[in-house]
Write an enzyme that holds these catalytic residues in place. Structure first.
Site, PDB file in Angstrom:
ATOM      1  CE  LYS A 242      -5.357   9.906 -15.355  1.00 13.91           C
ATOM      2  NZ  LYS A 242      -5.384  11.210 -16.035  1.00 13.91           N
ATOM      3  N   GLY A 243      -4.023   7.801 -10.138  1.00 12.56           N
ATOM      4  CA  GLY A 243      -5.157   7.982  -9.253  1.00 12.56           C
ATOM      5  C   GLY A 243      -5.501   9.450  -9.158  1.00 12.56           C
TER       6      GLY A 243
ATOM      7  CB  VAL B 203       1.237   4.000 -10.574  1.00 10.51           C
ATOM      8  CG1 VAL B 203       2.071   2.762 -10.252  1.00 10.51           C
ATOM      9  CG2 VAL B 203       0.362   4.368  -9.387  1.00 10.51           C
TER      10      VAL B 203
ATOM     11  CG  ASP C 190     -10.428   2.048  -0.529  1.00 16.06           C
ATOM     12  OD1 ASP C 190     -11.590   1.785  -0.902  1.00 16.06           O
ATOM     13  OD2 ASP C 190      -9.647   2.741  -1.201  1.00 16.06           O
TER      14      ASP C 190
END
Length: 941
Positions: A34-35, A40, A169
């Site tokens: 997860k972010g 995800v 990034d």
């Protein structure tokens, strides 16, 4: 993507899956990461079962700017098709979520790989890498691995620059890893991954034996021409370029700084600058004054240090340019200090190119990439017809590319991107399994071969025409035998792919049965488009494909190279053990005609729709389908139990060879280093002996598991046919009892599938260990490969396994059964550990039943056509070589009956003891009650 636990502070809404278990054509499995704004999940395609990653973003948590970033990422990913960029398969939007269906990267990200670098030996996909390129304590990755990843990252960045993209990034967390192409194509345990295009899983740079790197997370990416500047603060501070930290306008060179930080971390194991916030980070960068220092303990080549320092220049003007970076010798030159297995092998490419048809340009590009990947040189562009799914190799403008409506769902059935594999030479069966010569993604074939869509539905590609075109000879080969020529001629008639046939059958059948009774099959047959009959070639189950009408003309010879001595040794051991334990001798010729290993999981029965019940499943009486299902369930369980007993015996040998068995439970770490040194105590002779014994036992276990699946196949075929007919038993079929039995069979089949795949992997590990140990023996040792040139040369194109005389699974199993029975008898007489005695007796019975195993015991007796000499000869050979004589069977059966009698007596004894104990307890309770009645009571009754 590495698994991460959900935070306890997360709301239930965030932990909830975006839909009721499905997104479009994909089923959601579990959360793998997860972010800040997304979870995800791992997922799989409903039809093929191929794995994907599903990035689910909750729209209510995004502000306007974040939504713009998300839609920008989707727009960019739809236009990008490159082997080293994570592809977007599809995008499914609902009222509450946006779900990005992306390529699944099994090994997680580069940061995890670096963090667990000293424990790579414990993961099956990285074990060989860790052995070839060991990592010293407190050091970064081996320089070969570092250069390999750098080449692939440079390939992705070069593609982005051609489209005027800047990622902004680049960091280890956004560099995802897949198992190496060689691992995926040679290991059945490799997971099947949905590919976005024909070459999305084929590396464009680096080594094919090392993990494949893919650049991910384009949430901050944007189109930025070389003359433009940006001024948005984005990315991760630890890897940000100083011009971004200073809030200055920046260009695409900001990505080069990030590449330098990633390269430094790969080489040393730590980032070049550490800080708690971006202000402190900028201060440290400025204080260093472009003097990048490397730790003393890190071994980094001067060439790599020079490149890192050129990338980590504070002033973007002084920083190395993209052109110089892409042309740097570290990027374009060969990787030094390669292991001998990774050294490039010369191939007559020019001869192939001169005779290659014009329509095979994409295949020649693939060959070129593979040839150059070994040296680390980027593939040179080749013109070919454009395709929205293909990786652009000319200088494109990604924004001008318009993918097809379902372009993201392109799927390559072959497993390595093209849907085409080189056909291997047909191999004769040998005394022991041999290494497969196919270069196939076996995990993909295992679960999708029976569900592969028709060829007409696949997106047209010039390479598809190669399947039907004659292949020109590239170099002279030695003459083939008549049998090999015939086998190759038949194989070339089929437009199918060579696959791990038995593994495919087991997994495909398990998948079919797992859908029952949720959905009734629409066909009376199990669909096996891409599976054929063939000879066994390895313990991993790889077989050469051939037409069904081509009958097998040869059989596995016994493992012993000296049948006389082996028979004598087995007979003597059986007679001595029988005399000690039971007081009678077994026939001296017992097991003289047996095979060990038997004809490995003989080709799946050539009776996809049998017209009569199987001999073992039916006793000739007219019974209801429920009774038949009960017999099938019991029969499958019996064979599975026998295989489990043999598997347990093999595990005893295996754990001596590999003290810590490969297990996914440890992920990339968790294994103490001191345990890895335990195997050093074994001598070479002991290693060879244990490997041989474990190998034949694993193969025996595989054959028993295959028999269980054969029975399940017959049951499933008949079940499917009855479900599609209006039989008089339709009411009984739908009864609760019938459904319960079907579910029971399904559970057993799923267990068999799991065990089958596990045994395949362990058998391959043991086989490789045996070959390695045999090569290290003195040349005058009987087991050294040089003393078996005749046997080895008979294995075409594979590395044969030669076993010592006297090694057979039946002998080992018989000795083990006798030993366990004897131990149980002694303990029974002494009244010690009676439950253990019961287990020993039961295990001995199952093992002896496995010794009696015959390839055709469980199959229907098929008539021999009087018009076919081949079928008659085949039946005669089978009867002469594969079956025991009636006297042999009677001897073993008599032994089994005696052990069963001991077991029955033991169980009666245990029951009597249990009843006596219960009676004693009841007497004690009654005494206490009587004494309690005489005591005064404070509470009225």
């Amino acid at each position: 993507m590495a698994d991460r636990q959900l935070s306890s502070a997360s709301s239930s809404r965030r932990q909830k899956q975006p839909t009721d278990g499905a997104v479009g054509q994909f089923v959601i499995d579990k959360e793998i990461g997860k972010g800040s704004f997304a979870q995800v999940y791992s997922g799989r395609h409903k039809v093929t079962g191929a794995l994907v990653a599903i990035k689910s973003v909750e729209l209510s948590r995004l502000n306007k700017k974040l939504k713009e970033n998300l839609y920008g990422e989707i727009k960019i990913l739809k236009t990008l098709r490159h082997p080293h960029i994570v592809a977007l398969h599809d995008c499914v939007e609902s009222a509450t979520h946006i779900n990005l269906i992306m390529e699944y990267c099994e090994l997680g990200d580069l940061s995890l790989f670096i963090k667990k670098r000293e424990k790579l030996i414990t993961h099956s996909a990285t074990r060989d890498i860790a052995r070839r390129y060991p990592i010293e304590h407190n050091q970064g990755l081996h320089e070969v691995i570092t250069r390999h990843f750098l080449k692939q990252l440079a390939s992705a960045l070069k593609f982005l620059r051609e489209g005027n993209f800047v990622h902004r990034d680049v960091k280890p967390q956004n560099l995802l890893l897949l198992p190496s192409p060689l691992f995926r194509e040679t290991h059945h345990s490799a997971k099947q991954i949905l590919s976005a295009s024909y070459d999305s899983l084929m590396p464009a740079a680096g080594l094919p034996s090392l993990p494949m790197l893919k650049l991910a997370d384009f949430g901050f990416a944007r189109v930025l021409p070389s003359t433009s500047l940006a001024e948005t603060l984005c990315g991760s501070p630890l890897y940000m370029a100083p011009e971004i930290l200073r809030y200055e306008r920046y260009d695409a060179k900001a990505d080069l700084w990030s590449v330098g930080t990633v390269l430094y971390e790969m080489a040393t194991g730590r980032p070049p600058f550490r800080a708690g916030n971006h202000v402190e980070l900028l201060r440290k960068i400025e204080a260093a004054e472009d003097q990048v220092k490397f730790p003393r303990e890190s071994v980094v080549s001067p060439e790599l240090k020079s490149l890192v320092r050129a990338l980590l220049k504070r002033n973007p003007v002084e920083r190395i340019s993209f052109a110089d970076f892409f042309n740097h010798t570290v990027i374009t030159g060969p990787i030094p200090n390669l292991h001998e297995d990774d050294l490039p092998k010369p191939e007559p490419q020019q001869v192939k190119e001169t005779v290659r048809p014009e329509g095979s340009l994409s295949l020649s590009r693939r060959d070129s990439q593979r040839g150059k990947a070994a040296t680390g040189v980027l593939s040179s562009p080749r013109p070919r017809p454009s395709s929205p799914l293909a990786t652009p190799i000319e200088k494109p403008n990604p924004l001008e590319q318009v993918p097809g409506p379902r372009a993201g769902l392109s799927y390559s059935p072959a497993g390595d991107g093209l849907g085409i594999t080189r056909r291997p030479a047909v191999q004769p069966s040998t005394s022991a399994p041999a290494r497969p010569v196919m270069y196939v993604d076996r995990s993909r074939a295992n679960s999708t071969a029976s569900q592969r869509p028709p060829r007409e539905s696949i997106v047209p590609d010039p390479s598809q025409t190669l399947a039907s075109q004659p292949r020109p000879k590239s170099r002279p080969t030695k003459p083939l035998t008549e049998e090999e020529k015939a086998a190759q001629d038949v194989a070339l008639e089929r437009d199918y792919i060579f696959i791990d046939k038995k593994g495919v059958e087991v997994n495909a059948l398990a998948d079919q049965i797992s859908m029952y009774p949720q959905s009734v099959p629409k066909s009376g047959q199990i669909v096996r488009r891409a599976t054929q009959q063939g000879h066994p070639t390895s313990t991993t189950g790889a077989v050469s494909a051939r037409n069904n009408h081509l009958r097998q003309g040869s059989y596995d010879k016994p493992l012993s190279s000296s049948p006389g001595s082996t028979t004598s040794a087995i007979s003597k051991a059986i007679q001595d053990a029988s005399l000690r334990l039971f007081g009678f001798n077994v026939a001296p010729h017992l097991l003289s005609k047996g095979q060990s290993p038997p004809q490995i999981y003989s080709p799946f029965p050539a009776y996809p729709t049998p017209s009569a019940p199987a001999g073992l499943i039916s006793d000739g009486k007219h019974t209801t389908p429920v009774d038949e299902d009960s017999r099938v369930a019991q029969c499958i369980e019996d064979w599975a139990t026998r295989s489990d007993v043999v598997y347990g015996f093999a595990e005893v040998k295996y754990k001596q060879l590999v003290p810590l068995a490969p297990s996914m439970d440890y992920g990339l770490g968790g294994v103490p280093a001191d345990k890895m040194e335990e195997e050093d105590g074994l001598t070479l002779e002991a290693t060879v002996s244990l490997s041989e014994e474990a190998l034949v036992l694993y193969v025996k276990a595989l054959s028993l598991l295959a028999k269980s699946m054969d029975i399940a196949s017959l049951w499933w075929t008949r079940k499917s046919r009855s479900d599609n007919s209006n039989s008089i038993h339709s009411a009984a079929r739908d009864s609760v009892n019938s459904q319960a039995l079907a579910l029971k069979i399904n559970r057993v089949v799923q267990w068999i599938r799991s065990r089958f795949n596990e045994v395949l992997e362990k058998a391959e590990i043991v086989r490789l260990k045996l070959i390695e140990a045999q090569k290290q023996l003195p040349e005058d040792h009987p087991s050294h490969p040089s003393n078996h040139q005749t046997e080895v040369s008979s294995v075409t194109g594979a590395e044969g396994v030669i076993l010592s005389p006297g090694i057979s699974a039946e002998k080992l199993m018989y000795d083990r059964a006798v030993e366990m029975s004897r131990t149980a008898a002694i303990n029974e007489i002494a009244s010690e550990d009676l439950p253990g005695c019961e287990i020993f007796y039961s295990t001995a019975i199952r093992m002896l039943e496995a010794v009696l195993d015959s390839d055709d015991d469980h199959l229907p007796k098929r008539r021999i056509s009087t018009s076919s000499r081949d079928e008659k000869a085949e039946a005669a050979v089978r009867e002469d070589t594969s079956e025991m004589s009636s006297e042999d069977k009677q001897s073993i059966q008599k032994m089994i009956q005696m052990v069963k009698a001991r077991l029955a007596n033991l169980q009666k004894k245990m029951l009597a003891i249990s009843r006596a104990q219960q009676q004693q307890q009841q007497d004690i309770i009654s005494v206490r009650r009587r004494s309690g009645e005489m005591a005064p009571r404070s509470v009225p009754v």
